[in-house]
Write a protein that holds these residues in place. Structure first.
Motif, PDB file in Angstrom:
ATOM      1  N   UNK A 212      10.250 -13.461  -3.438  1.00 45.99           N
ATOM      2  CA  UNK A 212      11.438 -12.990  -2.733  1.00 45.99           C
ATOM      3  C   UNK A 212      12.226 -11.941  -3.486  1.00 45.99           C
ATOM      4  N   UNK A 213      11.837 -11.635  -4.718  1.00 50.78           N
ATOM      5  CA  UNK A 213      12.607 -10.701  -5.536  1.00 50.78           C
ATOM      6  C   UNK A 213      11.939  -9.328  -5.670  1.00 50.78           C
ATOM      7  N   UNK A 214      10.671  -9.226  -5.247  1.00 53.20           N
ATOM      8  CA  UNK A 214       9.984  -7.945  -5.443  1.00 53.20           C
ATOM      9  C   UNK A 214       9.272  -7.528  -4.157  1.00 53.20           C
ATOM     10  N   UNK A 215       8.967  -6.251  -4.115  1.00 50.19           N
ATOM     11  CA  UNK A 215       8.166  -5.693  -3.043  1.00 50.19           C
ATOM     12  C   UNK A 215       7.203  -4.681  -3.637  1.00 50.19           C
ATOM     13  N   UNK A 216       6.113  -4.423  -2.946  1.00 49.58           N
ATOM     14  CA  UNK A 216       5.116  -3.468  -3.415  1.00 49.58           C
ATOM     15  C   UNK A 216       5.118  -2.270  -2.486  1.00 49.58           C
ATOM     16  N   UNK A 217       5.303  -1.112  -3.080  1.00 50.10           N
ATOM     17  CA  UNK A 217       5.361   0.131  -2.298  1.00 50.10           C
ATOM     18  C   UNK A 217       4.198   1.038  -2.709  1.00 50.10           C
ATOM     19  N   UNK A 218       3.452   1.516  -1.725  1.00 49.62           N
ATOM     20  CA  UNK A 218       2.337   2.431  -1.995  1.00 49.62           C
ATOM     21  C   UNK A 218       2.824   3.871  -1.886  1.00 49.62           C
ATOM     22  N   UNK A 219       2.527   4.665  -2.907  1.00 52.47           N
ATOM     23  CA  UNK A 219       2.894   6.079  -2.899  1.00 52.47           C
ATOM     24  C   UNK A 219       1.698   6.931  -3.284  1.00 52.47           C
ATOM     25  N   UNK A 220       1.527   8.014  -2.575  1.00 54.67           N
ATOM     26  CA  UNK A 220       0.451   8.954  -2.865  1.00 54.67           C
ATOM     27  C   UNK A 220       1.015  10.186  -3.552  1.00 54.67           C
ATOM     28  N   UNK A 221       0.467  10.508  -4.708  1.00 53.14           N
ATOM     29  CA  UNK A 221       0.802  11.754  -5.377  1.00 53.14           C
ATOM     30  C   UNK A 221      -0.117  12.829  -4.805  1.00 53.14           C
ATOM     31  N   UNK A 222       0.422  13.643  -3.903  1.00 53.45           N
ATOM     32  CA  UNK A 222      -0.416  14.590  -3.180  1.00 53.45           C
ATOM     33  C   UNK A 222      -1.033  15.640  -4.088  1.00 53.45           C
ATOM     34  N   UNK A 223      -0.342  16.011  -5.142  1.00 54.29           N
ATOM     35  CA  UNK A 223      -0.870  17.036  -6.052  1.00 54.29           C
ATOM     36  C   UNK A 223      -2.131  16.553  -6.762  1.00 54.29           C
ATOM     37  N   UNK A 224      -2.120  15.294  -7.211  1.00 51.70           N
ATOM     38  CA  UNK A 224      -3.256  14.769  -7.970  1.00 51.70           C
ATOM     39  C   UNK A 224      -4.146  13.852  -7.139  1.00 51.70           C
ATOM     40  N   UNK A 225      -3.660  13.454  -5.958  1.00 55.68           N
ATOM     41  CA  UNK A 225      -4.343  12.512  -5.082  1.00 55.68           C
ATOM     42  C   UNK A 225      -4.470  11.126  -5.718  1.00 55.68           C
ATOM     43  N   UNK A 226      -3.578  10.817  -6.639  1.00 50.99           N
ATOM     44  CA  UNK A 226      -3.548   9.472  -7.228  1.00 50.99           C
ATOM     45  C   UNK A 226      -2.716   8.559  -6.337  1.00 50.99           C
ATOM     46  N   UNK A 227      -3.194   7.343  -6.180  1.00 50.60           N
ATOM     47  CA  UNK A 227      -2.481   6.352  -5.383  1.00 50.60           C
ATOM     48  C   UNK A 227      -1.790   5.391  -6.332  1.00 50.60           C
ATOM     49  N   UNK A 228      -0.487   5.182  -6.129  1.00 51.23           N
ATOM     50  CA  UNK A 228       0.295   4.317  -7.001  1.00 51.23           C
ATOM     51  C   UNK A 228       0.884   3.163  -6.197  1.00 51.23           C
ATOM     52  N   UNK A 229       0.741   1.957  -6.739  1.00 46.34           N
ATOM     53  CA  UNK A 229       1.333   0.777  -6.134  1.00 46.34           C
ATOM     54  C   UNK A 229       2.468   0.321  -7.047  1.00 46.34           C
ATOM     55  N   UNK A 230       3.707   0.502  -6.569  1.00 49.22           N
ATOM     56  CA  UNK A 230       4.895   0.223  -7.355  1.00 49.22           C
ATOM     57  C   UNK A 230       5.411  -1.188  -7.068  1.00 49.22           C
ATOM     58  N   UNK A 231       5.536  -1.985  -8.116  1.00 42.74           N
ATOM     59  CA  UNK A 231       6.092  -3.329  -7.995  1.00 42.74           C
ATOM     60  C   UNK A 231       7.573  -3.222  -8.328  1.00 42.74           C
TER      61      UNK A 231
END
Length: 316
Positions: A212-231
């Motif tokens: 209940x204290x965290x969420x996971x957000x997916x972000x794409x770095x379009x320049x490098x095409x790296x996918x990041x999952x932020x906790x």
């Protein structure tokens, strides 16, 4: 075990001494001296001697290092004397009263000898029992060795311990401490739940205290095409709130840019599959409300769990 006389020059010039050199041997004279270290008189036992060599005083480095609070050992393979005297910064987040550090790993036959130091906060004597373990990992987040710590001589004052484990894990990338028992009381591991990522087929163990204290957000770095999952710690989201992130790179990107990225920022390679390299990235900036002590403490308690989360990473 063969004893090595470890000496260090004090740089004191002495008069009236004659020393003869022959090939790689020296002649030395015993030099009478007493020691005062940090304002306290320290007696030297008969195991050690102070020598006068060519007008310089040589004292046993182990004797001096240990009385200055340092860990010391000798690596016969590299012919190095290893001394460490830093803050003890290795802790088990489930029992943070015990701190370990100044680890020195040397080869001992087909085992690795580990010399280190340990202290316990909040106790007033040196007769406390500890049962713990150190786990050593390589840069691919694979366990390469482990060594147990046990004894009943530990307390608030820093104590040196010596242990060993099977194999050669001297060149480890990360080490983690696990406290099993203190004064014969079992320390239970914090329960966890599994976070599973269906897109890239990896999983992590997240402490149940995070529910209940965290969420996971997916972000794409379009320049490098790296996918990041932020906790993200939701209560601190206005300030970023990123406790850690899992970054997914292509193997080509990692080979081309990984060494540079490791030199610039803090990141850990934790696994790879046929196409991707998975990295764990801890928070780099202040990601919490610096004016709210409660939110600051809660964020820190979550980041303290990163080491255990890192070792729990699995690919399906």
């Amino acid at each position: 075990m063969k004893k090595f006389i470890l000496g260090v020059s004090c740089g004191l010039l002495l008069a009236g001494t004659s020393v003869a050199f022959a090939s790689d041997t020296i002649q030395a004279l015993l030099f009478p001296a007493s020691f005062e270290i940090n304002g306290s008189q320290v007696a030297m036992n008969k195991e050690y001697q102070v020598l006068n060599v060519d007008g310089h005083v040589y004292v046993p480095v182990r004797f001096v290092a240990e009385h200055l609070g340092a860990a010391i050992d000798y690596d016969s393979e590299s012919e190095k004397i290893l001394i460490k005297n830093k803050a003890l910064d290795i802790v088990d987040p489930d029992y943070a009263k015990v701190s370990v550090g100044n680890l020195i790993a040397t080869k001992s036959g087909n085992k690795t000898k580990v010399t280190g130091q340990l202290t316990i906060s909040g106790v007033g004597n040196s007769q406390n029992m500890i049962g713990a373990g150190l786990s050593f990992y390589n840069e691919n987040n694979e366990k390469i060795g482990e060594a147990a710590i046990s004894g009943n001589q530990f307390g608030v004052d820093t104590q040196t311990f010596v242990t060993e484990g099977d194999g050669d894990f001297r060149h480890y990338d990360a080490v983690y401490l696990y406290i099993g028992a203190v004064n014969n009381r079992i320390i239970s591991e914090v329960p966890h739940t599994m976070y599973a990522n269906p897109k890239y087929h990896f999983s992590l163990n997240i402490p149940t205290s995070w529910e209940g204290k965290y969420e996971v957000e997916e972000r794409l770095d379009e320049a490098s095409e790296r996918v990041n999952f932020l906790f993200i710690h939701k209560a601190n989201s206005a300030f970023g709130g990123v406790v850690f992130s899992i970054s997914v790179w292509t193997k080509e990107d990692w080979l081309a840019n990984g060494p540079t990225a490791k030199g610039v920022g803090q990141l850990y390679k934790i696994r790879e599959d046929e196409k991707h390299v998975f990295l764990l990235i801890p928070p780099g900036d202040v990601e919490y409300n610096p004016h709210d002590d409660t939110l600051k403490a809660e964020f820190k308690a979550m980041t303290d769990q990163i080491s255990k989360i890192r070792t729990s990473f699995k690919l399906e």
